[in-house]
Motif scaffolding. Structure first.
Motif, PDB file in Angstrom:
ATOM      1  N   PHE A 190     -77.851  54.890  46.569  1.00 11.45           N
ATOM      2  CA  PHE A 190     -78.536  53.511  46.638  1.00 11.45           C
ATOM      3  C   PHE A 190     -79.826  53.799  47.221  1.00 11.45           C
ATOM      4  CE2 PHE A 190     -79.154  49.610  49.430  1.00 11.45           C
ATOM      5  CZ  PHE A 190     -79.550  49.020  48.326  1.00 11.45           C
ATOM      6  N   LEU A 191     -79.914  54.405  48.580  1.00  8.53           N
ATOM      7  CA  LEU A 191     -80.791  54.817  49.341  1.00  8.53           C
ATOM      8  C   LEU A 191     -81.965  55.463  48.633  1.00  8.53           C
ATOM      9  CD1 LEU A 191     -79.325  55.149  52.760  1.00  8.53           C
ATOM     10  CD2 LEU A 191     -80.886  53.084  52.112  1.00  8.53           C
ATOM     11  N   LEU A 192     -81.504  56.458  48.119  1.00  5.68           N
ATOM     12  CA  LEU A 192     -82.473  57.061  46.923  1.00  5.68           C
ATOM     13  C   LEU A 192     -83.038  56.536  45.950  1.00  5.68           C
ATOM     14  CD1 LEU A 192     -80.596  60.541  46.980  1.00  5.68           C
ATOM     15  CD2 LEU A 192     -82.677  60.098  48.032  1.00  5.68           C
ATOM     16  N   ALA A 193     -82.458  55.540  45.366  1.00  7.85           N
ATOM     17  CA  ALA A 193     -82.932  54.586  44.336  1.00  7.85           C
ATOM     18  C   ALA A 193     -83.681  53.499  44.903  1.00  7.85           C
ATOM     19  CB  ALA A 193     -81.812  54.005  43.656  1.00  7.85           C
ATOM     20  N   VAL A 194     -83.605  53.132  46.247  1.00 10.71           N
ATOM     21  CA  VAL A 194     -84.535  52.343  46.583  1.00 10.71           C
ATOM     22  C   VAL A 194     -85.762  52.935  46.989  1.00 10.71           C
ATOM     23  CG1 VAL A 194     -84.810  51.039  48.825  1.00 10.71           C
ATOM     24  CG2 VAL A 194     -82.773  50.902  47.656  1.00 10.71           C
ATOM     25  N   GLU A 195     -85.912  54.490  47.384  1.00  9.27           N
ATOM     26  CA  GLU A 195     -86.772  54.817  48.024  1.00  9.27           C
ATOM     27  C   GLU A 195     -87.683  55.280  46.821  1.00  9.27           C
ATOM     28  OE1 GLU A 195     -86.942  58.619  51.115  1.00  9.27           O
ATOM     29  OE2 GLU A 195     -86.160  59.172  49.084  1.00  9.27           O
ATOM     30  N   LYS A 196     -86.993  55.698  45.774  1.00  9.23           N
ATOM     31  CA  LYS A 196     -87.721  55.947  44.476  1.00  9.23           C
ATOM     32  C   LYS A 196     -88.534  54.766  44.160  1.00  9.23           C
ATOM     33  CE  LYS A 196     -87.410  57.701  39.921  1.00  9.23           C
ATOM     34  NZ  LYS A 196     -86.229  58.406  38.766  1.00  9.23           N
ATOM     35  N   ASP A 197     -87.702  53.666  44.024  1.00  4.39           N
ATOM     36  CA  ASP A 197     -88.467  52.292  43.242  1.00  4.39           C
ATOM     37  C   ASP A 197     -89.593  51.758  44.290  1.00  4.39           C
ATOM     38  OD1 ASP A 197     -87.944  49.633  41.730  1.00  4.39           O
ATOM     39  OD2 ASP A 197     -88.206  48.876  43.830  1.00  4.39           O
ATOM     40  N   SER A 198     -89.402  51.900  45.876  1.00  5.92           N
ATOM     41  CA  SER A 198     -90.616  51.618  46.704  1.00  5.92           C
ATOM     42  C   SER A 198     -91.664  52.441  46.429  1.00  5.92           C
ATOM     43  CB  SER A 198     -89.982  51.540  48.022  1.00  5.92           C
ATOM     44  OG  SER A 198     -88.835  50.892  48.335  1.00  5.92           O
ATOM     45  N   LEU A 209     -89.421  42.567  58.549  1.00  5.59           N
ATOM     46  CA  LEU A 209     -88.090  42.192  58.223  1.00  5.59           C
ATOM     47  C   LEU A 209     -87.314  40.666  58.252  1.00  5.59           C
ATOM     48  CD1 LEU A 209     -86.516  45.213  59.830  1.00  5.59           C
ATOM     49  CD2 LEU A 209     -86.637  44.780  57.377  1.00  5.59           C
ATOM     50  N   PRO A 210     -87.790  39.998  59.337  1.00  7.94           N
ATOM     51  CA  PRO A 210     -87.451  38.779  59.243  1.00  7.94           C
ATOM     52  C   PRO A 210     -87.775  37.778  58.228  1.00  7.94           C
ATOM     53  CG  PRO A 210     -87.961  39.195  61.607  1.00  7.94           C
ATOM     54  CD  PRO A 210     -88.287  40.404  60.617  1.00  7.94           C
ATOM     55  N   GLU A 211     -89.262  38.011  57.724  1.00  7.30           N
ATOM     56  CA  GLU A 211     -89.624  37.423  56.688  1.00  7.30           C
ATOM     57  C   GLU A 211     -88.819  37.774  55.283  1.00  7.30           C
ATOM     58  OE1 GLU A 211     -94.555  36.733  56.680  1.00  7.30           O
ATOM     59  OE2 GLU A 211     -93.865  39.266  56.946  1.00  7.30           O
ATOM     60  N   LEU A 212     -88.524  39.005  55.341  1.00  6.84           N
ATOM     61  CA  LEU A 212     -87.762  39.296  54.007  1.00  6.84           C
ATOM     62  C   LEU A 212     -86.279  38.682  54.001  1.00  6.84           C
ATOM     63  CD1 LEU A 212     -89.056  43.150  53.731  1.00  6.84           C
ATOM     64  CD2 LEU A 212     -89.373  41.223  52.029  1.00  6.84           C
ATOM     65  N   LEU A 213     -85.869  38.448  55.278  1.00 11.75           N
ATOM     66  CA  LEU A 213     -84.453  37.978  55.376  1.00 11.75           C
ATOM     67  C   LEU A 213     -84.380  36.662  54.762  1.00 11.75           C
ATOM     68  CD1 LEU A 213     -83.230  39.012  58.982  1.00 11.75           C
ATOM     69  CD2 LEU A 213     -82.631  40.041  56.559  1.00 11.75           C
ATOM     70  N   ASP A 214     -85.551  35.564  55.374  1.00 13.01           N
ATOM     71  CA  ASP A 214     -85.538  34.522  54.724  1.00 13.01           C
ATOM     72  C   ASP A 214     -86.025  34.385  53.303  1.00 13.01           C
ATOM     73  OD1 ASP A 214     -85.816  33.451  57.385  1.00 13.01           O
ATOM     74  OD2 ASP A 214     -87.871  33.199  57.590  1.00 13.01           O
ATOM     75  N   GLU A 215     -86.446  35.536  52.558  1.00 22.50           N
ATOM     76  CA  GLU A 215     -86.760  35.339  51.153  1.00 22.50           C
ATOM     77  C   GLU A 215     -85.360  35.852  50.508  1.00 22.50           C
ATOM     78  OE1 GLU A 215     -90.186  37.675  49.644  1.00 22.50           O
ATOM     79  OE2 GLU A 215     -91.668  36.763  51.267  1.00 22.50           O
ATOM     80  N   LEU A 247     -83.945  45.592  45.387  1.00 23.80           N
ATOM     81  CA  LEU A 247     -85.148  46.343  44.957  1.00 23.80           C
ATOM     82  C   LEU A 247     -86.373  45.808  45.381  1.00 23.80           C
ATOM     83  CD1 LEU A 247     -84.140  48.848  42.244  1.00 23.80           C
ATOM     84  CD2 LEU A 247     -84.046  49.510  44.633  1.00 23.80           C
ATOM     85  N   SER A 248     -86.548  44.669  44.876  1.00 22.10           N
ATOM     86  CA  SER A 248     -87.920  43.883  44.985  1.00 22.10           C
ATOM     87  C   SER A 248     -88.123  43.386  46.629  1.00 22.10           C
ATOM     88  CB  SER A 248     -87.929  42.721  44.196  1.00 22.10           C
ATOM     89  OG  SER A 248     -86.893  41.688  44.553  1.00 22.10           O
ATOM     90  N   TYR A 249     -87.222  43.262  47.145  1.00 26.69           N
ATOM     91  CA  TYR A 249     -87.384  42.908  48.695  1.00 26.69           C
ATOM     92  C   TYR A 249     -87.419  44.286  49.600  1.00 26.69           C
ATOM     93  CZ  TYR A 249     -86.421  38.333  47.169  1.00 26.69           C
ATOM     94  OH  TYR A 249     -86.386  37.031  46.515  1.00 26.69           O
ATOM     95  N   THR A 250     -86.409  45.188  49.346  1.00 27.98           N
ATOM     96  CA  THR A 250     -86.479  46.342  50.298  1.00 27.98           C
ATOM     97  C   THR A 250     -87.835  47.121  49.940  1.00 27.98           C
ATOM     98  OG1 THR A 250     -85.406  47.615  48.306  1.00 27.98           O
ATOM     99  CG2 THR A 250     -84.279  46.774  50.175  1.00 27.98           C
ATOM    100  N   LEU A 327     -81.417  45.321  55.194  1.00 29.68           N
ATOM    101  CA  LEU A 327     -81.564  43.985  54.293  1.00 29.68           C
ATOM    102  C   LEU A 327     -80.520  44.111  53.393  1.00 29.68           C
ATOM    103  CD1 LEU A 327     -85.401  44.649  53.674  1.00 29.68           C
ATOM    104  CD2 LEU A 327     -84.374  42.787  54.940  1.00 29.68           C
ATOM    105  N   ALA A 328     -79.919  45.046  53.034  1.00 29.16           N
ATOM    106  CA  ALA A 328     -78.637  44.938  52.127  1.00 29.16           C
ATOM    107  C   ALA A 328     -77.616  44.477  52.724  1.00 29.16           C
ATOM    108  CB  ALA A 328     -78.402  46.295  51.471  1.00 29.16           C
ATOM    109  N   MET A 329     -77.422  44.610  53.988  1.00 30.59           N
ATOM    110  CA  MET A 329     -76.034  44.442  54.802  1.00 30.59           C
ATOM    111  C   MET A 329     -76.419  42.723  54.959  1.00 30.59           C
ATOM    112  SD  MET A 329     -73.281  44.227  56.347  1.00 30.59           S
ATOM    113  CE  MET A 329     -72.833  45.802  55.947  1.00 30.59           C
ATOM    114  N   TYR A 330     -77.454  42.238  55.278  1.00 28.42           N
ATOM    115  CA  TYR A 330     -77.596  40.999  55.303  1.00 28.42           C
ATOM    116  C   TYR A 330     -77.229  39.862  54.305  1.00 28.42           C
ATOM    117  CZ  TYR A 330     -79.719  36.211  55.658  1.00 28.42           C
ATOM    118  OH  TYR A 330     -80.242  34.889  55.917  1.00 28.42           O
TER     119      TYR A 330
END
Length: 444
Positions: A190-198, A209-215, A247-250, A327-330
């Motif tokens: 999962f983390l490698l996929a997120v890294e590649k996407d980012s 990070l707090p902004e992304l939690l709200d979104e 992925l769009s948030y990470t 972010l994923a855990m939240y």
């Protein structure tokens, strides 16, 4: 002297959070008991993969200055249910030296002692720093696979690694590597996929990070993707049902070598924020068991950043991966509302023991497997690390000022209160049925 097979603490090996100075007696007792644990116990206390927390517990107590008798008592309580590892198999040990054969033993807890011995032998030949750079941080397929396993199991392997490095104990670093080998690697994939996407998005985002939690909370598909029935709420909920949204948030949280130090503080502050503020009034104050691990692991990133043998690129990568998982855990606990007033308005149950002295003294006496004192130490670390950035008070700093001790009191008061010590998946209404009102009188 500490070696790949011998635990040896000194009065100077007390970690990055100080409370009381240590004694030679406590150093000797902690070393003795950690050695016994190293020699006699499996890294999991059952076949379901429940972790042996003795290393975490004893080093947290020792680092904060707990006396020898407290360290010994807490050890006895938790050694009682540990199990012995399988016998070393010399054939397996020889096989592990072949990279192709190495793979077939991964994710099998029966080979823990074989992995442990393999890593100890490698440390003896090459030095533990060189072994980590070769096997975990080389950036090739083999290393990325093992690094991903460190982020599995609710971050237990990386917590174990952090303790080993922070307290200068190669034997515990070897335990961490063996533990990582006994975990699966869906988290790493999962983390490698997120890294590649980012990287593919080439985002210029400077979101915190707090902004992304709200979104994330505002995105109903993502924030409700996990179901109560999911065996693993990140894997079977977030990844299975809302991977593109995740992925769009990470991809919008970016760490660079220039921002590493501040982003480390941001990650620490944010993990404590979403863990402490995820309350469910008028129910009892409780800390979510799963969120808690993301605070307990946060304490080690300043130590990772301080390692001269670790490249800046790997320090950035390790922190980036931690932020992705936060972010994923939240989201995986259905993105509960984060109520800062639950922290700022909190009234300690024991105002006469509401400072860190009182909090840590009570945590020394609290009987559990070490989660509570780990969390208290990690929150205090947050206060120390984030204090440097307090004057700027950027948007990412949700926890500040007197809130740190308030959270320490929320922790110790809640575990001493009635009912279970921890909440389980705080964002699910079902999970709160077991918790009563503020006085703990009603079990709803």
């Amino acid at each position: 002297m500490a070696t790949p097979s011998k635990v040896h603490l000194t009065v100077d090996d007390t970690g990055i959070v100080s409370f009381k100075p240590q004694t030679a007696e406590a150093a000797a007792k902690a070393s003795e008991l950690l050695q016994e644990n190293h020699d006699k116990h499996h890294i999991f206390f059952n076949k379901d993969g429940f972790h042996n927390h003795i290393v975490h517990h004893l080093l947290s107590l020792y680092g904060l200055g707990a006396p020898a008798d407290v360290i010994e008592q807490r050890y006895k309580e938790n050694a009682s249910y540990q199990r012995s590892p399988f016998q070393l198999d010399e054939r397996v040990l020889e096989d592990l030296n072949n990279p192709e054969n190495f793979k077939k033993y991964l994710n099998k807890e029966k080979y823990y002692i074989d992995f442990l011995t393999f890593w100890q032998n490698e440390f003896e030949k090459k030095g533990w720093e060189n072994v980590l750079n070769e096997y975990v941080f080389a950036g090739d397929e083999r290393a990325d696979d093992l690094l991903g396993r460190f982020y599995g199991g609710f971050l237990h392997p990386i917590i174990h690694l952090g303790f080993g490095i922070e307290f200068h104990q190669p034997a515990i670093i070897a335990e961490a590597l063996a533990q990582a080998c006994c975990h699966d690697n869906w988290t790493g994939k999962f983390l490698l996929a997120v890294e590649k996407d980012s990287k593919s998005r080439s985002s210029a985002s400077n979101k915190t990070l707090p902004e992304l939690l709200d979104e994330i909370r505002a995105n109903k598909k993502l924030s409700t993707a996990a179901q109560w029935s999911d065996a693993n709420k990140i894997r079977d909920g977030i990844i299975a049902r809302a991977s593109e949204e995740m992925l769009s948030y990470t991809s919008q949280w970016i760490v660079t070598p220039e921002t590493l130090e501040e982003k480390t503080a941001e990650m620490i502050n944010n993990s404590i924020y979403f863990t402490a503020a995820a309350q469910h009034p008028p129910k009892q104050v409780k800390i979510d068991f799963y969120y808690m691990h993301y605070v307990n692991s946060s304490i080690f990133y300043p130590t990772f950043n301080a390692q001269s043998w670790l490249s800046i690129e790997n320090k950035v990568r390790m922190l980036q991966w931690k932020g992705y998982l936060d972010l994923a855990m939240y989201a995986s606990r259905r993105s509960p509302p984060l109520l800062l007033n639950e922290i700022t308005d909190y009234e300690p149950v024991k105002p006469e023991a509401a400072d860190w002295n009182g909090i840590f003294t009570r945590l020394f006496e609290f009987q559990d497997d070490g989660h509570a004192v780990k969390l208290g130490r990690a929150v205090r670390n947050g206060e120390l690390i984030c204090g440097k950035w307090a004057k700027g008070e950027g948007e990412w700093m949700k926890v500040k000022g007197g809130m740190w001790e308030k959270i320490g009191n929320m922790l110790i008061d809640s575990v001493e209160d009635s009912g279970a010590h921890w909440a389980r998946s705080v964002g699910f209404e079902e999970a709160w049925k077991e918790y009563g009102d503020r006085k703990g009188k009603s079990q709803l």
